[in-house]
Design a protein around this motif. Sequence first.
Motif, short mmCIF file in Angstrom:
data_model
loop_
_atom_site.label_atom_id
_atom_site.label_comp_id
_atom_site.label_asym_id
_atom_site.label_seq_id
_atom_site.Cartn_x
_atom_site.Cartn_y
_atom_site.Cartn_z
N GLY A 192 -26.34 33.05 -37.73
CA GLY A 192 -27.69 33.21 -37.16
C GLY A 192 -27.61 33.81 -35.77
O GLY A 192 -28.38 34.72 -35.42
N VAL A 193 -26.65 33.33 -34.99
CA VAL A 193 -26.47 33.82 -33.62
C VAL A 193 -26.15 35.31 -33.65
O VAL A 193 -26.71 36.11 -32.87
CB VAL A 193 -25.33 33.03 -32.92
N ILE A 194 -25.25 35.69 -34.57
CA ILE A 194 -24.86 37.10 -34.66
C ILE A 194 -26.03 37.97 -35.12
O ILE A 194 -26.29 39.04 -34.56
CB ILE A 194 -23.65 37.25 -35.62
N GLU A 195 -26.76 37.47 -36.12
CA GLU A 195 -27.89 38.22 -36.64
C GLU A 195 -28.95 38.49 -35.56
O GLU A 195 -29.54 39.56 -35.50
CB GLU A 195 -28.53 37.44 -37.79
N ARG A 196 -29.16 37.50 -34.72
CA ARG A 196 -30.16 37.67 -33.66
C ARG A 196 -29.62 38.49 -32.49
O ARG A 196 -30.32 38.73 -31.50
CB ARG A 196 -30.61 36.28 -33.15
N GLY A 197 -28.34 38.88 -32.60
CA GLY A 197 -27.75 39.74 -31.57
C GLY A 197 -27.49 39.04 -30.26
O GLY A 197 -27.37 39.67 -29.20
N GLU A 198 -27.40 37.70 -30.31
CA GLU A 198 -27.15 36.97 -29.07
C GLU A 198 -25.69 37.14 -28.64
O GLU A 198 -24.80 37.18 -29.46
CB GLU A 198 -27.47 35.47 -29.28
N LYS A 199 -25.50 37.24 -27.36
CA LYS A 199 -24.14 37.41 -26.81
C LYS A 199 -23.40 36.07 -26.83
O LYS A 199 -24.00 35.04 -26.55
CB LYS A 199 -24.21 37.94 -25.37
N LEU A 200 -22.12 36.15 -27.12
CA LEU A 200 -21.30 34.93 -27.09
C LEU A 200 -20.47 34.90 -25.83
O LEU A 200 -20.00 35.93 -25.36
CB LEU A 200 -20.38 34.90 -28.32
N LYS A 201 -20.29 33.70 -25.28
CA LYS A 201 -19.49 33.57 -24.07
C LYS A 201 -18.64 32.30 -24.14
O LYS A 201 -18.89 31.41 -24.98
CB LYS A 201 -20.39 33.54 -22.83
N ALA A 202 -17.66 32.23 -23.24
CA ALA A 202 -16.79 31.05 -23.20
C ALA A 202 -17.63 29.78 -23.08
O ALA A 202 -18.63 29.76 -22.36
CB ALA A 202 -15.83 31.15 -22.01
N GLY A 203 -17.23 28.75 -23.78
CA GLY A 203 -17.95 27.49 -23.74
C GLY A 203 -19.00 27.36 -24.83
O GLY A 203 -19.50 26.26 -25.08
N ASP A 204 -19.31 28.47 -25.51
CA ASP A 204 -20.31 28.41 -26.59
C ASP A 204 -19.79 27.58 -27.75
O ASP A 204 -18.62 27.64 -28.11
CB ASP A 204 -20.65 29.83 -27.08
N LYS A 205 -20.72 26.81 -28.34
CA LYS A 205 -20.37 25.94 -29.48
C LYS A 205 -21.03 26.49 -30.74
O LYS A 205 -22.24 26.68 -30.77
CB LYS A 205 -20.87 24.53 -29.19
N LEU A 206 -20.21 26.70 -31.76
CA LEU A 206 -20.70 27.38 -32.96
C LEU A 206 -20.18 26.69 -34.22
O LEU A 206 -19.13 26.05 -34.18
CB LEU A 206 -20.22 28.83 -32.95
N TYR A 207 -20.92 26.85 -35.30
CA TYR A 207 -20.39 26.35 -36.57
C TYR A 207 -20.76 27.28 -37.71
O TYR A 207 -21.71 28.07 -37.62
CB TYR A 207 -20.89 24.93 -36.86
N VAL A 208 -19.94 27.18 -38.76
CA VAL A 208 -20.18 27.95 -39.99
C VAL A 208 -20.09 26.98 -41.16
O VAL A 208 -19.15 26.19 -41.23
CB VAL A 208 -19.09 29.04 -40.16
N VAL A 209 -21.07 27.03 -42.05
CA VAL A 209 -21.04 26.16 -43.23
C VAL A 209 -20.81 27.02 -44.47
O VAL A 209 -21.42 28.07 -44.62
CB VAL A 209 -22.36 25.36 -43.36
N GLN A 210 -19.89 26.57 -45.30
CA GLN A 210 -19.61 27.29 -46.54
C GLN A 210 -20.21 26.52 -47.72
O GLN A 210 -19.70 25.46 -48.11
CB GLN A 210 -18.08 27.45 -46.70
#
Length: 464
Positions: free
Chosen positions: A56-74
């Motif tokens: 979702g973050v990538i799709e919205r084109g949001e920039k990623l930076k150190a400290g960002d918390k992310l998850y992926v569900v399969q």
Amino acid sequence: MKKESLWLGKAKENGGELDKICDLYKKCLDEGKTERECVALSVRMAEEKGYRELYGVIERGEKLKAGDKLYVVQMNKSIALFVLGKKPVSAGMNILGAHIDSPRLDVKQNPLYEKEGFAYFDTHYYGGIKKYQWTAVPLAIHGVVAKKDGTTVSISIGEREDEPVFVITDLLVHLAGKQLEKKATEVVTGENLDILIGNCPLDSDEELEKEEKENIKANMLKILEETYGIEEEDFLSAELEIVPAGKACDLGLDRSMILAYGQDDRICAFTSLFAMLDVENPESTTCCLLVDKEEIGSVGATGMQSRFFENAVAELVAATEGESQLLVRRALARSRMLSSDVSAGYDPLYADVFNKNNAAFLSKGISFNKYTGARGKSGSNDANAEYIAQLRKVMDEAEVSYQFSELGSVDAGGGGTIAYIMAKYGMNVIDSGVAVLNMHAPYEVSSKADVYEAVRGYRAFLRW
Ligand code: MN
Ligand code: MN
């Protein structure tokens, strides 16, 4: 090398943290009795800590930076969590991995039948079980029914006090003379692991067109339709798991242990998750990987052999460093991992299958296994000595108690984990985990001191 019980030291003096962690762990076990439930719970806990869904973050084109918390569900059954480090992802990650599927009975695709006044669900067991252990204990049904209209019905029956439970009947001892002479593997057959779900026929006035002999089955279908809006054909696209009913309990007069279903491998999964959720602004990117299907060989789209994790890392690298396959390979090869799975705890009642000097003891801390496997280490990862030396240093500096062990005596049996799969990327991986007694039984035994020590060890590893 003799380790003393953690109860003589830090397990006693920890400012109440041990009890806090173990209470949360027990709650998680109660809420996460299937891989889907574990993923949903992990997502909820992660989002509370500020994690966002990567795609979702990538799709919205949001920039990623150190400290960002992310998850992926399969596919709702596996999850990877990341906290971006100050160093690039391609410098390598500190990865905690564990599995969230547990041995159980799965409801078949054509499950419902009626026989001589009873209705049953036919099942096929999942993972390695002693089949006789699953009879005559209260069972619950957890899972989902996916319908053609695109909706999914969640089901959980048998956990709340006002809900019914289910059972697999066993033969009364009075008539079991012949049965008891059989080998334990044959006392209860896989095809006989059918759960009893009803005995009351549909009132024949209600639906006269039903054949009388199928009236109990008809009643089950009526209840399912009324309660869940599902019909018989919907079982074709259902994943319903039969698990022991009831909550995780304290075990022992001293309450030093926990008795609960599914501690293989949720004891490692939840302690890894707890440590991961404490991570803020790490140097290296940290990752916690909780995967499905380990108990049947890490297969399928949600097992560790699936590329979903590699894909997620590729997305992370692309979003932070650019679309380079080489950098993805570097990220994986330069990572290090604790592949956590339960160890066979030394059981004095079955001392003959253990080699005492190389066994994992309850209440003596995290257990590392240089190798697993069977018949001459076959199928094992066999961690590198240099990596183990570095790991010892990290654990010693954090004053984490650990032990090195094997799964039983040579040739007594064996087992595999997800370690060898991640090692394929060329990263350093070691098997680690927590010792439990009667692994794969409906209820497994662990030590609260080890739960606490696992969290401490995982925290130290993620800070590496
Ligand atoms: Mn396991
Ligand atoms: Mn297992």
